[in-house]
Design a protein around this motif. Sequence first.
Motif, mmCIF file in Angstrom:
data_model
loop_
_atom_site.group_PDB
_atom_site.id
_atom_site.type_symbol
_atom_site.label_atom_id
_atom_site.label_comp_id
_atom_site.label_asym_id
_atom_site.label_seq_id
_atom_site.Cartn_x
_atom_site.Cartn_y
_atom_site.Cartn_z
ATOM 1 N N GLU A 281 0.834 -1.202 0.000
ATOM 2 C CA GLU A 281 0.000 0.000 0.000
ATOM 3 C C GLU A 281 0.869 1.254 0.000
ATOM 4 O OE1 GLU A 281 -2.638 -0.104 3.352
ATOM 5 O OE2 GLU A 281 -3.727 -1.845 2.589
ATOM 6 N N GLU B 236 2.540 1.646 -3.433
ATOM 7 C CA GLU B 236 1.564 2.150 -4.412
ATOM 8 C C GLU B 236 1.289 3.632 -4.200
ATOM 9 O OE1 GLU B 236 0.314 0.783 -7.214
ATOM 10 O OE2 GLU B 236 1.773 -0.780 -6.741
ATOM 11 N N ALA B 237 1.184 4.047 -2.942
ATOM 12 C CA ALA B 237 0.955 5.468 -2.655
ATOM 13 C C ALA B 237 2.131 6.296 -3.148
ATOM 14 C CB ALA B 237 0.747 5.658 -1.157
ATOM 15 N N ASP B 238 3.346 5.786 -2.938
ATOM 16 C CA ASP B 238 4.527 6.501 -3.405
ATOM 17 C C ASP B 238 4.532 6.628 -4.925
ATOM 18 O OD1 ASP B 238 7.154 7.736 -3.037
ATOM 19 O OD2 ASP B 238 7.929 5.902 -3.970
ATOM 20 N N LYS B 239 4.205 5.543 -5.619
ATOM 21 C CA LYS B 239 4.152 5.580 -7.088
ATOM 22 C C LYS B 239 3.122 6.595 -7.562
ATOM 23 C CE LYS B 239 5.534 0.795 -7.784
ATOM 24 N NZ LYS B 239 5.071 -0.557 -8.134
ATOM 25 N N SER B 240 1.978 6.589 -6.900
ATOM 26 C CA SER B 240 0.905 7.509 -7.275
ATOM 27 C C SER B 240 1.331 8.964 -7.080
ATOM 28 C CB SER B 240 -0.336 7.210 -6.427
ATOM 29 O OG SER B 240 -1.340 8.148 -6.688
ATOM 30 N N ILE B 241 1.973 9.258 -5.974
ATOM 31 C CA ILE B 241 2.421 10.619 -5.674
ATOM 32 C C ILE B 241 3.504 11.044 -6.659
ATOM 33 C CG2 ILE B 241 3.638 12.051 -3.951
ATOM 34 C CD1 ILE B 241 0.693 11.466 -3.268
ATOM 35 N N ARG B 242 4.391 10.141 -6.987
ATOM 36 C CA ARG B 242 5.488 10.463 -7.899
ATOM 37 C C ARG B 242 4.949 10.773 -9.308
ATOM 38 N NH1 ARG B 242 9.455 5.672 -7.178
ATOM 39 N NH2 ARG B 242 10.285 6.515 -9.102
ATOM 40 N N ARG B 243 3.820 10.200 -9.683
ATOM 41 C CA ARG B 243 3.233 10.445 -11.006
ATOM 42 C C ARG B 243 2.536 11.811 -11.078
ATOM 43 N NH1 ARG B 243 1.928 4.725 -10.787
ATOM 44 N NH2 ARG B 243 -0.051 5.240 -9.842
ATOM 45 N N MET B 244 2.258 12.382 -9.915
ATOM 46 C CA MET B 244 1.562 13.671 -9.900
ATOM 47 C C MET B 244 2.475 14.765 -10.416
ATOM 48 S SD MET B 244 -0.364 13.407 -6.216
ATOM 49 C CE MET B 244 -1.101 15.012 -6.335
#
Length: 160
Positions: A147, A150-158
């Motif tokens: 989790e 995944e949160a880190d990946k999501s933030i990095r894509r922002m």
Amino acid sequence: MAGKAVIIMGSERDLEFAKEIAKHLKGFGLDFVLRVASAHKTPEKVLEILREHEGEKVVYITVAGRSNALSAFVDANTTRPVIACPPYSEKFAGADIFSSLRVPSGVGSVVTIEPEGAAIAAAKIFALEDKRMEERIKAYQKARKEEIEEADKSIRRMKG
């Protein structure tokens, strides 16, 4: 079954909080029972509950706020592990937690204020003798780590 958690509430007002602990215990496949007894008002009832579970593979989870004598009282009267999980209260700016932390000598209960934490602690105690429970904990920990990843990946894509 690895064992059973006996959740003792100081009053019926603690039921929703205790149900939250029970939800997490179910997630680990742990059996549990809910009971109500007060160290201040019904100490004999507390002792009766402890006698009922003598010889069983149990962990006690105590849920009592304000003046939490329940956790220390249970711990002083059993050889089984005791996890104190007092509901957090803003009423006294959280100071009521001290009654769970500052206990008499000879008392060794574990304290956590999170229902999830109480369930994890109980599961880890049972995992000392139960390899299946140990595997459930490993899977749980892996899922929590995923989790975060995944949160880190999501933030990095922002984008800013």
